[in-house]
Motif scaffolding. Structure first.
Motif, short mmCIF file in Angstrom:
data_model
loop_
_atom_site.label_atom_id
_atom_site.label_comp_id
_atom_site.label_asym_id
_atom_site.label_seq_id
_atom_site.Cartn_x
_atom_site.Cartn_y
_atom_site.Cartn_z
N LEU A 159 0.85 -1.18 0.02
CA LEU A 159 0.09 -0.17 0.02
C LEU A 159 0.99 1.34 0.06
O LEU A 159 0.80 2.06 -0.89
CB LEU A 159 -1.03 -0.07 1.16
N TYR A 160 1.68 1.39 0.82
CA TYR A 160 2.56 2.61 1.10
C TYR A 160 3.48 2.77 -0.19
O TYR A 160 3.83 3.84 -0.30
CB TYR A 160 3.25 2.70 2.36
N GLY A 161 3.93 1.56 -0.81
CA GLY A 161 4.74 1.78 -2.00
C GLY A 161 4.05 2.42 -3.07
O GLY A 161 4.28 3.31 -3.76
N HIS B 50 4.19 6.18 -5.09
CA HIS B 50 4.28 6.08 -6.68
C HIS B 50 3.19 7.37 -7.12
O HIS B 50 3.40 8.04 -7.99
CB HIS B 50 3.96 4.91 -7.23
N LEU B 51 2.12 7.49 -6.42
CA LEU B 51 1.03 8.27 -6.78
C LEU B 51 1.45 9.64 -6.22
O LEU B 51 0.68 10.84 -6.87
CB LEU B 51 -0.12 7.67 -6.17
N ALA B 52 2.35 9.95 -5.27
CA ALA B 52 2.37 11.48 -4.98
C ALA B 52 2.82 12.39 -6.04
O ALA B 52 2.16 13.21 -6.33
CB ALA B 52 3.64 11.26 -4.04
N PRO B 53 3.80 11.97 -6.96
CA PRO B 53 4.29 12.88 -8.15
C PRO B 53 3.11 12.80 -9.19
O PRO B 53 2.92 14.02 -9.81
CB PRO B 53 5.47 12.24 -8.72
N VAL B 54 2.37 11.75 -9.26
CA VAL B 54 1.28 11.90 -10.22
C VAL B 54 0.34 12.80 -9.59
O VAL B 54 -0.28 13.81 -10.71
CB VAL B 54 0.58 10.44 -10.36
N LYS B 55 -0.07 12.92 -8.49
CA LYS B 55 -0.95 13.88 -7.78
C LYS B 55 -0.47 15.23 -8.18
O LYS B 55 -1.52 16.15 -8.50
CB LYS B 55 -1.35 13.50 -6.40
N GLU B 56 0.85 15.19 -7.90
CA GLU B 56 1.25 16.75 -8.16
C GLU B 56 0.99 17.24 -9.64
O GLU B 56 0.62 18.42 -9.71
CB GLU B 56 2.73 16.81 -7.92
N SER B 57 0.87 16.36 -10.44
CA SER B 57 0.88 16.88 -11.94
C SER B 57 -0.38 16.62 -12.48
O SER B 57 -0.63 16.83 -13.53
CB SER B 57 1.89 16.08 -12.77
N HIS B 58 -1.51 16.28 -11.48
CA HIS B 58 -2.93 16.26 -11.83
C HIS B 58 -3.84 17.18 -11.13
O HIS B 58 -4.27 16.69 -10.06
CB HIS B 58 -3.13 14.78 -11.88
N PRO B 59 -3.84 18.17 -11.10
CA PRO B 59 -4.40 19.19 -10.34
C PRO B 59 -5.93 18.65 -10.05
O PRO B 59 -6.66 18.12 -10.84
CB PRO B 59 -4.83 20.59 -10.99
#
Ligand code: SF4
Length: 483
Positions: free
Chosen positions: A63-65, A69-78
């Motif tokens: 889960l935490y892995g 991975h999603l943290a940078p995706v969320k940054e680039s997806h307002p």
């Protein structure tokens, strides 16, 4: 929230057991009821929901892995949002936010229906929301759903568990057993059959104590029999039973109800009475073997599968040999074998006699070999037998030039059936056909002799082939349409 091009998209990622798969269908249901649409293909969803499992150690890492991975995706997806639900969320609560502060919502196993509201609140207040309830608010079965299959459905009859197995974290996350009333369960099944469902799987952590809530010890057997009266319901399965509570009335109900399938997944966990005692499993190996003996007496063709844990703290070589011995006697059609996994918060995790990892690995491999060998021998007994296959969704599989469509026999064995040349004559998902098994592999069966008979359960058309399969597929016009 308006449905249409502005609708926000969602994706649900599911870990763990059938109960979680069922809950994820409800999570999709409440999101769609709130105007969300399922994200198409790889397109990045506006809302990603993790429905988590807490049963095994690597569940945390996974889960935490993925959240990492999603943290940078969320940054680039307002505007993108992340929600974490299920058993891990119920266990970790706001620790999830400490480890992954970019998560917007943490919800538990008892409040699936609140997800849309919590997402809205997080969006409006620009602050993460954590809501974990200690007890079930409403039965998930009362929530809207988006089923994963057109012809098969999960129907939960209870949530929670009254047992206290020392390796298991479920009771502390899903609470004590709460039962649905039989009338609610049967009403849901009838509604599903009206929607075209042919196969249902009754779900509960321990289906055999179903009725404890309303004082009817024989409620589960009665429920199975009641399913026999539902027209159009082709197949009934259930999971999970519990050996101590598996009573003769249930065996009789299985054997005497035409649409209850002769397949049983009965967790053994260990073949050593000493280990069973320390697991706080309220049965011993003799009881377990006697039970499956009774099942086979009542249903000689029944396929029995199981769960086994190796390396439980304190398990000696002799204990493990007892497990191997029970497996040799029980002759399971298949077994899910697990290496013991320490779960913080469970009594077994506190023990200081943990078994060394190399010993666990060595036992695990020996057990897996024995189980696969026996499964293959049991599958070989199916060759030459005529079985009824219910076809699954999916394109089937192409081995060399042979296209085979896949489905399950009544005993839940996986069968790959050679597809008729003519597309129009091919079984569709949900159709039922008689075939003859021509080959057996350790984990599946093959039927290359063509269809003996085919029932299109949706249209009701029935095809029969007059002659033996050797002649291949000579299906002509429909023999008759079901009245
Ligand atoms: S029966 Fe035991 S292993 Fe199964 S859910 Fe209940 S406590 Fe866990």
């Amino acid at each position: 929230m308006d449905i249409g091009e502005n609708a926000r998209s969602y994706e649900v990622i599911t870990y763990g057991c059938q109960m979680n798969v069922h809950d994820s269908e409800r999570i999709s249901g409440v999101l769609q009821a709130a105007g969300y649409v399922r994200a198409a293909g790889e397109a990045q969803a506006d809302v990603v929901v993790f429905n988590t499992c807490a049963v095994r150690e690597n569940a945390d890492n996974r889960l935490y892995g993925n959240l990492g991975h999603l943290a940078p995706v969320k940054e680039s997806h307002p505007g993108m949002m992340i929600a974490v639900g299920g058993c891990m969320a119920q266990k970790d609560r706001d620790i999830v936010l400490k480890k992954a502060p970019w998560v917007d919502v943490v919800f538990g196993t008892h409040n699936l229906g609140h997800l849309p509201l919590l997402l809205e609140r997080a969006r409006v207040e620009k602050a993460s929301q954590v809501e974990i309830l200690e007890a079930l608010e409403v039965f998930p079965s009362t929530l809207p759903t988006v089923r994963g299959s057109e012809y098969a459905a999960w129907v939960s009859i209870s949530v929670g568990c009254n047992n206290t197995c020392t390796f298991c974290i479920v009771p502390s996350l899903r609470g004590k057993e709460t039962d649905r009333r039989p009338s609610d369960v049967l009403a849901e099944i009838k509604m599903l059959v009206d929607q075209g469902v042919e196969e249902i799987t009754l779900l509960g952590q321990n289906v055999n104590t179903y009725g404890v809530d309303f004082g009817d010890k024989e409620a589960f057997g009665k429920l199975l029999r009641a399913c026999g009266d539902i027209a159009g319901l082709e197949r009934v399965r259930f999971t999970s039973p519990y050996p101590k509570d598996f009573t003769d009335d249930v065996i009789a109900a299985m054997a005497q109800t035409h649409n209850v399938m002769p397949s049983l997944h009965m967790p053994l966990q260990s073949g050593s009475d000493k280990v069973l005692r320390e697991m706080r499993r309220a049965y011993r190996k003799e009881r377990f073997l006697e039970l499956i003996g009774k099942v086979r007496q009542a249903m000689p063709d029944a396929a029995i599968t199981t769960d086994i844990i190796v390396g439980f703290p304190g398990e000696s070589d002799a204990d493990f040999e007892e497990t191997m011995d029970v497996v040799r006697q029980a002759r399971f059609a298949a077994a899910f074998t697990f290496q013991y996994s320490k779960r913080p918060g469970t009594p077994a995790a506190q023990r200081d006699d943990q078994v060394p990892a190399e010993a666990v690995q060595e036992r695990y491999l020996r057990l897996a070999d024995l189980v696969a060998d026996i499964a293959w021998q049991e599958n070989l007994k199916q060759v030459g037998r005529q079985v009824e296959v219910l076809f699954a969704e999916g394109e089937g599989r192409k081995d060399a030039d042979t296209l085979r469509l896949s489905g399950r026999a009544r005993d839940n064995r996986l069968v790959h059936v050679k597809a008729p040349e003519a597309t129009a004559l091919r079984p569709r998902p949900g159709d039922i056909a008689e075939v003859e098994i021509t080959y057996a592999a350790p984990h599946h069966l093959i039927a290359d002799g063509g269809l003996i008979g085919l029932r299109r359960t949706r249209s009701g058309d029935v095809w029969e082939q007059a002659h033996a399969p050797a002649a291949g597929i000579g299906l002509g016009l429909p023999a008759r349409a079901r009245g």
